[in-house]
Design an enzyme around this catalytic site. Sequence first.
Site, PDB file in Angstrom:
ATOM      1  N   GLU A 264      45.023  31.798  25.392  1.00  0.00           N
ATOM      2  CA  GLU A 264      45.727  32.645  26.698  1.00  0.00           C
ATOM      3  C   GLU A 264      47.650  32.476  26.744  1.00  0.00           C
ATOM      4  O   GLU A 264      48.327  31.665  25.821  1.00  0.00           O
ATOM      5  CB  GLU A 264      44.984  31.703  27.452  1.00  0.00           C
ATOM      6  CG  GLU A 264      44.043  31.588  28.725  1.00  0.00           C
ATOM      7  CD  GLU A 264      43.974  30.832  29.198  1.00  0.00           C
ATOM      8  OE1 GLU A 264      45.399  30.582  30.211  1.00  0.00           O
ATOM      9  OE2 GLU A 264      42.697  30.705  29.928  1.00  0.00           O
ATOM     10  N   GLU A 318      43.221  37.173  39.511  1.00  0.00           N
ATOM     11  CA  GLU A 318      42.279  36.646  40.356  1.00  0.00           C
ATOM     12  C   GLU A 318      41.992  36.393  41.640  1.00  0.00           C
ATOM     13  O   GLU A 318      42.820  34.929  41.655  1.00  0.00           O
ATOM     14  CB  GLU A 318      41.581  35.459  39.408  1.00  0.00           C
ATOM     15  CG  GLU A 318      41.041  36.272  37.817  1.00  0.00           C
ATOM     16  CD  GLU A 318      40.648  34.731  37.338  1.00  0.00           C
ATOM     17  OE1 GLU A 318      40.241  34.197  37.211  1.00  0.00           O
ATOM     18  OE2 GLU A 318      41.566  35.188  36.579  1.00  0.00           O
ATOM     19  N   LYS A 321      42.046  32.286  43.152  1.00  0.00           N
ATOM     20  CA  LYS A 321      42.410  31.168  42.554  1.00  0.00           C
ATOM     21  C   LYS A 321      43.476  30.694  43.670  1.00  0.00           C
ATOM     22  O   LYS A 321      43.674  31.381  44.375  1.00  0.00           O
ATOM     23  CB  LYS A 321      43.070  31.707  41.302  1.00  0.00           C
ATOM     24  CG  LYS A 321      42.008  31.443  39.649  1.00  0.00           C
ATOM     25  CD  LYS A 321      43.269  31.641  39.073  1.00  0.00           C
ATOM     26  CE  LYS A 321      42.827  31.711  37.452  1.00  0.00           C
ATOM     27  NZ  LYS A 321      43.123  31.498  36.205  1.00  0.00           N
ATOM     28  N   GLU A 327      50.058  31.562  40.401  1.00  0.00           N
ATOM     29  CA  GLU A 327      47.694  31.755  39.937  1.00  0.00           C
ATOM     30  C   GLU A 327      47.683  33.064  39.955  1.00  0.00           C
ATOM     31  O   GLU A 327      46.533  32.906  38.649  1.00  0.00           O
ATOM     32  CB  GLU A 327      47.235  30.844  39.824  1.00  0.00           C
ATOM     33  CG  GLU A 327      48.022  29.577  39.452  1.00  0.00           C
ATOM     34  CD  GLU A 327      47.863  29.228  38.685  1.00  0.00           C
ATOM     35  OE1 GLU A 327      47.014  29.445  37.858  1.00  0.00           O
ATOM     36  OE2 GLU A 327      48.635  28.662  37.315  1.00  0.00           O
TER      37      GLU A 327
END
Length: 505
Positions: A264, A318, A321, A327
């Site tokens: 990542e 996303e 999250k 985030e």
Amino acid sequence: MATSICFSLLLIFLSQFPSLHAEPFIGVNYGQVADNLPPPSETAKLLQTTSIQKVRLYGADPAIIKALAGTGIGIVIGTANGDLPSLAADPNAASQWISTNVLPFYPASKIILITVGNEVLLSKDPNLASQLLPAMQNVQKALEAVSLGGKIKVSTVHAMSVLGVSEPPSSGSFASGYQAGLKGVLQFLSDTGSPFAINPYPFFAYQSDPRPETLAFCLFQPNAGRPDSNTGITYMNMFDAQVDAVHSALKSMGFEKVEIVVAETGWASRGDPNEVGPSVDNAKAYNGNLIAHLRSMVGTPLMPGKSVDTYIFALYDENLKTGASSERAFGLYKTDHSMAYDVGLTKSSGSSSNGSSQTPSGKVTSTGWCVSKKGATDEQLQSSIDWACGQGIDCGPIQPGGDCFEPNNVASHAAFAMNMYFQKSPKRATDCDFSQTATITSQNPSYNSCVYPGGGGGAGSAGVMNKYVNSGKLESKKNGAVEPKVYFSLSFLLIIMSLILHVNM
């Protein structure tokens, strides 16, 4: 018979040279903590329009794995942390996991790696860390039982915080509290030829040190660099520094040869008002310059000449999250398949290696050419290449097979990249600065078939060797590796083939 021998020789020869268009080192994380993601089949089609060659899943969603069948895209699947107790305690549980999540799809779906847990050593459950290695061993044995050992690797993913020391990179070492648990895992990776997967994030490094010079260092932008007093190496970007710190930590425990995979890394495009760093411009700069850096194949100072396999976080935002707004804002693409911002992943963009070289504006300029200054270090010039190639210019000509790839040295490639950026810019003097490593010249640096756009056309200068590079001869890379002369080798092979045919006539 002779024809068969010749064909076999040709296949062997061609297998030694990777496709100029293949970029197996670029991957992406496909997270699913969202309620607005497109169907997997549509995502598979999107990925095929990009130069992304690998996808990492955090689980083993069968719909996604099936949708990627036949695409040739490598797939990383993972077991949940909650699966570790059963996988560690019961070999049958591992066999069942493989039977459910691998066998129905492989090899049509190109599963290449199974990650057993994610950042397990940071878990608040003290028992989980002790269960990690047995779980990995049982998954490996389950793969071997169905003749997939070696074809699909087994690893686990770590956070950068497993390092106790990361500066300078040559002094990198694992935190003492993790070393005992890591020793067995590293031995397993070494024995099975599996990679050490880790999550380096310059984004978080900048948040902990939000100075302007730190931002430039993190975004691969021109900067003064950071010297490593032990090696004399000056690091020009945080990514290389973090990856080399991991390499040094592996070396300190006797596992220098274990491959590193960046599981990542990424940069948020937006965040809360009190967050430092998130913005579209910063996200585009980091991811775009990272991709350009990987494509340069320069590697890191301690691991030169090869790009580390890197999975960018993430494919989509996303929206479910929790935590800070950042985030939920790491996506490269929107859920309608459009780009959140362009980092050159479309197959028709930055990955081109066709060797074409045209003025970005389509117009001839009369302000001269921007080239590298003599005396600039390779580290400074490589940083300028990474930055310039991340700004949307065509750096295909300086990639292997391009018209400007030879002479294969950093100074030559930097001069071309600097000039391409300059010709695309408003052509102010500041557009040819690159932290004082570039200058404007009135002499056309074009040579042979390598054309530098700009400067009023420069008729009569074509075919003149570029005075701003060392020579037209084959040059060694910084690690001593030499690029093979493909065309000479191919000609030599054709002569051998002709002789074989002649003898058998």
